[in-house]
Design a protein around this motif. Sequence first.
Motif, PDB file in Angstrom:
ATOM      1  N   VAL A 240       0.826  -1.091  -0.072  1.00 25.61           N
ATOM      2  CA  VAL A 240      -0.128  -0.168  -0.037  1.00 25.61           C
ATOM      3  C   VAL A 240       0.910   1.205  -0.054  1.00 25.61           C
ATOM      4  N   TYR A 241       0.705   2.150  -0.881  1.00 22.48           N
ATOM      5  CA  TYR A 241       1.720   3.441  -1.095  1.00 22.48           C
ATOM      6  C   TYR A 241       0.637   4.348  -0.565  1.00 22.48           C
ATOM      7  N   TYR A 242       1.476   5.365   0.358  1.00 20.11           N
ATOM      8  CA  TYR A 242       1.024   6.472   0.903  1.00 20.11           C
ATOM      9  C   TYR A 242       1.928   7.678   0.594  1.00 20.11           C
ATOM     10  N   CYS A 243       1.526   8.796   0.795  1.00 18.12           N
ATOM     11  CA  CYS A 243       2.382  10.197   0.575  1.00 18.12           C
ATOM     12  C   CYS A 243       2.138  10.787   2.024  1.00 18.12           C
ATOM     13  N   ASN A 244       3.316  11.646   2.129  1.00 22.13           N
ATOM     14  CA  ASN A 244       3.458  12.410   3.488  1.00 22.13           C
ATOM     15  C   ASN A 244       4.507  13.443   3.487  1.00 22.13           C
ATOM     16  N   VAL A 245       4.696  14.075   4.345  1.00 22.72           N
ATOM     17  CA  VAL A 245       5.884  15.030   4.116  1.00 22.72           C
ATOM     18  C   VAL A 245       7.007  14.309   5.020  1.00 22.72           C
ATOM     19  N   PRO A 246       8.101  14.062   4.581  1.00 19.55           N
ATOM     20  CA  PRO A 246       9.153  13.302   5.224  1.00 19.55           C
ATOM     21  C   PRO A 246      10.282  14.361   5.982  1.00 19.55           C
ATOM     22  N   ARG A 247      10.783  13.645   7.116  1.00 17.75           N
ATOM     23  CA  ARG A 247      11.561  14.558   7.815  1.00 17.75           C
ATOM     24  C   ARG A 247      12.915  14.343   7.415  1.00 17.75           C
ATOM     25  N   SER A 248      13.976  14.823   7.798  1.00 14.61           N
ATOM     26  CA  SER A 248      15.215  14.408   7.589  1.00 14.61           C
ATOM     27  C   SER A 248      15.621  13.167   8.104  1.00 14.61           C
ATOM     28  N   ASP A 249      14.950  12.554   8.867  1.00 20.33           N
ATOM     29  CA  ASP A 249      15.405  11.154   9.136  1.00 20.33           C
ATOM     30  C   ASP A 249      14.376  10.164   8.372  1.00 20.33           C
ATOM     31  N   ASP A 250      13.579  10.567   7.490  1.00 24.75           N
ATOM     32  CA  ASP A 250      12.877   9.877   6.577  1.00 24.75           C
ATOM     33  C   ASP A 250      11.465   9.485   7.473  1.00 24.75           C
ATOM     34  N   GLN A 251      11.244   9.914   8.511  1.00 23.64           N
ATOM     35  CA  GLN A 251      10.040   9.760   9.263  1.00 23.64           C
ATOM     36  C   GLN A 251       8.907  10.663   8.954  1.00 23.64           C
ATOM     37  N   PRO A 252       7.585  10.427   8.994  1.00 26.98           N
ATOM     38  CA  PRO A 252       6.749  11.534   8.483  1.00 26.98           C
ATOM     39  C   PRO A 252       6.637  12.412   9.408  1.00 26.98           C
ATOM     40  N   VAL A 253       6.336  13.639   8.650  1.00 27.03           N
ATOM     41  CA  VAL A 253       6.063  14.994   9.753  1.00 27.03           C
ATOM     42  C   VAL A 253       4.684  14.724  10.313  1.00 27.03           C
ATOM     43  N   PHE A 254       3.844  14.379   9.687  1.00 24.64           N
ATOM     44  CA  PHE A 254       2.284  14.421   9.964  1.00 24.64           C
ATOM     45  C   PHE A 254       1.981  12.964  10.346  1.00 24.64           C
ATOM     46  N   ASN A 255       1.174  13.027  11.610  1.00 21.09           N
ATOM     47  CA  ASN A 255       0.890  11.701  12.081  1.00 21.09           C
ATOM     48  C   ASN A 255      -0.591  11.190  11.233  1.00 21.09           C
ATOM     49  N   SER A 256      -1.117  12.050  10.538  1.00 22.94           N
ATOM     50  CA  SER A 256      -2.311  11.451   9.860  1.00 22.94           C
ATOM     51  C   SER A 256      -1.745  10.834   8.374  1.00 22.94           C
ATOM     52  N   TRP A 257      -2.459   9.998   8.041  1.00 24.42           N
ATOM     53  CA  TRP A 257      -2.323   9.223   6.754  1.00 24.42           C
ATOM     54  C   TRP A 257      -3.625   9.194   6.095  1.00 24.42           C
ATOM     55  N   GLY A 258      -3.412   9.249   4.527  1.00 28.42           N
ATOM     56  CA  GLY A 258      -4.724   8.885   3.725  1.00 28.42           C
ATOM     57  C   GLY A 258      -4.717   7.500   3.923  1.00 28.42           C
ATOM     58  N   GLN A 259      -5.857   6.904   2.667  1.00 28.09           N
ATOM     59  CA  GLN A 259      -6.292   5.565   2.812  1.00 28.09           C
ATOM     60  C   GLN A 259      -5.262   4.778   2.109  1.00 28.09           C
ATOM     61  N   GLY A 260      -4.367   5.531   1.286  1.00 26.19           N
ATOM     62  CA  GLY A 260      -3.276   4.705   0.539  1.00 26.19           C
ATOM     63  C   GLY A 260      -3.940   4.190  -0.602  1.00 26.19           C
ATOM     64  N   THR A 261      -3.021   3.835  -1.524  1.00 27.43           N
ATOM     65  CA  THR A 261      -3.585   3.322  -2.672  1.00 27.43           C
ATOM     66  C   THR A 261      -2.703   1.885  -3.025  1.00 27.43           C
ATOM     67  N   GLN A 262      -3.541   0.795  -3.295  1.00 29.07           N
ATOM     68  CA  GLN A 262      -3.055  -0.730  -3.163  1.00 29.07           C
ATOM     69  C   GLN A 262      -2.265  -0.897  -4.662  1.00 29.07           C
ATOM     70  N   VAL A 263      -1.155  -1.225  -4.571  1.00 28.67           N
ATOM     71  CA  VAL A 263      -0.247  -1.688  -5.540  1.00 28.67           C
ATOM     72  C   VAL A 263      -0.124  -3.167  -5.680  1.00 28.67           C
ATOM     73  N   THR A 264      -0.357  -4.102  -6.359  1.00 29.88           N
ATOM     74  CA  THR A 264      -0.218  -5.395  -6.585  1.00 29.88           C
ATOM     75  C   THR A 264       0.370  -6.012  -7.949  1.00 29.88           C
ATOM     76  N   VAL A 265       1.452  -6.437  -7.865  1.00 33.79           N
ATOM     77  CA  VAL A 265       2.418  -6.751  -8.922  1.00 33.79           C
ATOM     78  C   VAL A 265       2.404  -8.257  -8.990  1.00 33.79           C
ATOM     79  N   SER A 266       1.781  -8.879  -9.946  1.00 37.35           N
ATOM     80  CA  SER A 266       1.424 -10.586 -10.024  1.00 37.35           C
ATOM     81  C   SER A 266       1.020 -10.758 -11.276  1.00 37.35           C
ATOM     82  N   SER A 267       1.548 -12.051 -11.603  1.00 36.44           N
ATOM     83  CA  SER A 267       0.911 -12.593 -12.925  1.00 36.44           C
ATOM     84  C   SER A 267       0.099 -13.427 -12.878  1.00 36.44           C
TER      85      SER A 267
END
Length: 119
Positions: free
Chosen positions: A92-119
Amino acid sequence: QVQFVESGGGLVQPGGSLRLSCAASGIIFSIYAMGWYRQAPGKQRELVALITSGGSTKYVDSVKGRFTISRDNAKNTVYLQMNSLKPEDTAVYYCNVPRSDDQPVFNSWGQGTQVTVSS
């Protein structure tokens, strides 16, 4: 308050492509770095790509050369073009604002979007 709305995921065969979008609101989008995170089943969420307010980009080694992050400040939107997809990109892919240590700035997340790679 800040809100992220991700879209564009789906089921794709190995070697295929997808383009993800994330619309942000509640922040002055243009002054922030933006990042795409992903969380695979049983794994911790990881930052896979970021783009600074000036347009510089950074990628985790596993997606270098295959993923491209971009932004449109007029639309408050960040994109992730994913090519040559592999089964290990399934998450599941999400976006957020990253800090310098790669951790997200904001605690709130969207619902995300599912990526499935399969044959």
